[in-house]
Design an enzyme around this catalytic site. Structure first.
Site, PDB file in Angstrom:
ATOM      1  N   ASP A 161       0.836  -1.204   0.000  1.00 26.80           N
ATOM      2  CA  ASP A 161       0.000   0.000   0.000  1.00 26.80           C
ATOM      3  C   ASP A 161       0.869   1.253   0.000  1.00 26.80           C
ATOM      4  O   ASP A 161       0.572   2.227  -0.684  1.00 26.80           O
ATOM      5  CB  ASP A 161      -0.947   0.013   1.205  1.00 26.80           C
ATOM      6  CG  ASP A 161      -1.720   1.324   1.234  1.00 26.80           C
ATOM      7  OD1 ASP A 161      -2.433   1.600   0.256  1.00 26.80           O
ATOM      8  OD2 ASP A 161      -1.572   2.098   2.196  1.00 26.80           O
ATOM      9  N   ARG A 168       0.098   6.362  -6.694  1.00 28.03           N
ATOM     10  CA  ARG A 168      -1.229   6.909  -7.048  1.00 28.03           C
ATOM     11  C   ARG A 168      -1.272   8.407  -6.810  1.00 28.03           C
ATOM     12  O   ARG A 168      -1.901   9.156  -7.563  1.00 28.03           O
ATOM     13  CB  ARG A 168      -2.318   6.208  -6.226  1.00 28.03           C
ATOM     14  CG  ARG A 168      -2.573   4.773  -6.670  1.00 28.03           C
ATOM     15  CD  ARG A 168      -3.358   4.011  -5.624  1.00 28.03           C
ATOM     16  NE  ARG A 168      -4.594   4.678  -5.278  1.00 28.03           N
ATOM     17  CZ  ARG A 168      -5.124   4.710  -4.041  1.00 28.03           C
ATOM     18  NH1 ARG A 168      -4.520   4.086  -3.034  1.00 28.03           N
ATOM     19  NH2 ARG A 168      -6.234   5.332  -3.812  1.00 28.03           N
ATOM     20  N   SER A 183      -6.749   0.029  -0.098  1.00 31.81           N
ATOM     21  CA  SER A 183      -5.659   0.707   0.621  1.00 31.81           C
ATOM     22  C   SER A 183      -5.993   0.799   2.119  1.00 31.81           C
ATOM     23  O   SER A 183      -5.196   0.410   2.980  1.00 31.81           O
ATOM     24  CB  SER A 183      -5.471   2.106   0.011  1.00 31.81           C
ATOM     25  OG  SER A 183      -4.746   2.948   0.861  1.00 31.81           O
ATOM     26  N   LYS A 187      -4.557  -1.906   5.420  1.00 35.08           N
ATOM     27  CA  LYS A 187      -3.818  -1.406   6.597  1.00 35.08           C
ATOM     28  C   LYS A 187      -4.544  -1.798   7.882  1.00 35.08           C
ATOM     29  O   LYS A 187      -3.915  -2.133   8.883  1.00 35.08           O
ATOM     30  CB  LYS A 187      -3.697   0.121   6.535  1.00 35.08           C
ATOM     31  CG  LYS A 187      -2.672   0.569   5.507  1.00 35.08           C
ATOM     32  CD  LYS A 187      -2.533   2.069   5.466  1.00 35.08           C
ATOM     33  CE  LYS A 187      -3.687   2.740   4.799  1.00 35.08           C
ATOM     34  NZ  LYS A 187      -3.425   3.791   3.861  1.00 35.08           N
TER      35      LYS A 187
HETATM   36  N1  URA Z   1      -6.546   7.032   2.639  1.00 36.49           N
HETATM   37  C1  URA Z   1      -5.846   5.888   2.478  1.00 36.49           C
HETATM   38  O1  URA Z   1      -5.320   5.326   3.438  1.00 36.49           O
HETATM   39  N2  URA Z   1      -5.751   5.372   1.238  1.00 36.49           N
HETATM   40  C2  URA Z   1      -6.318   5.924   0.164  1.00 36.49           C
HETATM   41  O2  URA Z   1      -6.205   5.386  -0.922  1.00 36.49           O
HETATM   42  C3  URA Z   1      -7.042   7.138   0.336  1.00 36.49           C
HETATM   43  C4  URA Z   1      -7.145   7.665   1.596  1.00 36.49           C
END
Ligand code: URA
Length: 435
Positions: A161, A168, A183, A187
């Site tokens: 990520d 990104r 994403s 996490k």
């Molecule tokens: N917050 C995140 O952790 N990931 C994203 O892709 C967008 C906002």
């Protein structure tokens, strides 16, 4: 398997197989797949989307791309919260102590802000001495004693990520529902959370500008949580205007402290009480109404403020600035912005406010930029406020006078003034939950 074929398949709108997604995530994380091919695939996903099954596999592959955290040594009910990112969003600083003072542990890993959105770690680091880089043992010990700890997420947690998010961010592929869902949830899964409240922002300052998209994102994340055995509640909250009046790191900590004293802005207080009650509910503390009353009592009795001081002290911070917020280091310079017409404030574009704060030094244009903790903006008005020509609507703070011109021009563009008082938008727009 060739990455070229995976990119072409997604470009042509087809669903990728589990093997193809895992091959991509593993190859990109270890450096075998270059950024240019990963960027092409991210853009193809941005345009063609992913099915719920593809998104679930992507999430799992990203969650397993590095270490996972075991929180089983934390005693008692434990919860986590995550915001999709907004402007003036200091809710964690208020919600974590509310929840902890109600007897529920909150172990939170947070990220730094990027672009126009602020990050909780930067806000906390504006308190002199605060540490966020704990060993697993230190983190668990702080959560077990004080009930709340916020740390920065380590490089080894969901590294896929980290790499993909950075990519990104510079390839205009952040605001894609499957990519944001994977994403965030990767996490959360890797960091050992089991009870999660997601604050999914909708409006001009959010990644999801339309509430229909924010709802689709929320549904996707709740469904991923469900497939992974997690309890997830997502609140869709209003991010059309900045939350509260303060934007910028120490300015936001000061507003969070006012809120913990029960004298904060009503929009911020409202969202914090809703998020806290949903967290307490997931932790089994009672019905939602009972949890709301519990959160309100913690906030207005001063217990949550006491807990915040304890949390800051446990994390190495200087609590004298919390007890007396005038001790926070101020920016050297300030400028005010005044209205050029009379009427009701129709809208305050949160993204423009966020960009203006970033231009003043409160956020990062690029990953390695240094933040000025005292820089930022204090707004004087909200949508619906009545103003007369020449009234002050904002004060800007910066360490360097040359930063004001571009920030003032960006901020002035954020306000629309008109004759009619605009309809009030509720702060909590909708809710999705698997509980
Ligand atoms: N917050 C995140 O952790 N990931 C994203 O892709 C967008 C906002």
């Amino acid at each position: 398997m060739r990455v070229y074929d995976i990119i072409k398949k997604k470009r042509d709108g087809m669903a990728l197989s589990e093997e193809e997604i895992r091959f991509f995530v593993e190859g990109y994380t270890c450096g075998a797949i270059p950024d240019y091919q990963a960027s092409a695939l991210m853009m193809a996903v941005y345009y063609k989307g992913m099915t719920p099954d593809e998104t679930a596999v992507l999430t799992d592959a990203m969650a397993k791309s590095g270490d996972t955290v075991d929180l089983s040594e934390i005693t008692g009910p434990i919860v986590d919260k995550h915001s999709t990112g907004g402007v003036g969003d200091k809710t964690t600083l208020v919600v974590a102590p509310i929840v902890a003072s109600c007897g529920v542990k909150i172990a939170k890993m947070s990220g730094a802000g990027l672009g126009h959105t602020g990050g909780t770690t930067d806000k906390l680091l504006s308190i002199p001495g605060v540490r966020l880089d704990f060993s697993k043992e230190e983190f668990i010990s702080i959560v077990n004693s004080c009930g709340a700890c916020v740390c920065s997420s380590t490089a080894s947690l969901a590294p896929a990520d980290k790499k993909l998010y950075a990519l990104r961010d510079v390839t205009a592929t952040v605001d894609s529902i499957p990519l944001i869902a994977a994403s965030i949830m990767s996490k959360k899964i890797a960091s050992g959370s089991k009870n999660i409240v997601l604050d999914v922002k909708a409006g001009s300052g959010a990644f999801m500008k339309r509430s229909a998209d924010a709802k689709a994102l929320a549904r996707e994340m709740v469904s991923i949580g469900d497939k992974n055995g997690l309890n997830v509640t997502a609140l869709i909250t209003n991010m059309d205007a900045p939350l509260g009046y303060a934007i910028g790191n120490s300015l936001e900590v000061i507003e969070a402290v006012q809120t913990l004293k029960g004298i904060g802005p009503s929009d911020l207080t409202d969202i914090c009480l809703h998020l806290s009650s949903e967290l307490l509910y997931l932790a089994g503390k009672g019905s939602l109404d009972e949890c709301f009353d519990m959160a309100k009592n913690a906030l207005f009795s001063g217990l949550a403020l006491e807990r915040f001081i304890w949390m800051v002290s446990s994390q190495g911070g200087d609590t004298s600035v919390i007890s007396n917020t005038s001790l926070f280091q101020k920016s050297k310079y300030f400028r005010t912005v005044k209205t050029r017409s009379s009427g009701y404030i129709q809208r305050i574009n949160a993204e423009k406010c966020g960009i203006a704060a970033m231009l003043l030094g409160a956020g990062r244009k690029a990953k390695d930029d240094v933040i000025e903790y005292g820089a930022g903006i204090i707004l004087d008005v909200k949508p619906g406020s009545f103003v007369k020509t020449g009234d002050r609507i904002a004060t800007l703070y910066a360490e360097n006078e040359s930063l004001f011109d571009s920030a003032i021009s960006m901020l002035s563009d954020a306000f629309d003034v008109g004759e009619e008082c605009p309809a009030e938008i509720p702060m909590v727009i909708d809710k999705f939950s698997n509980r």
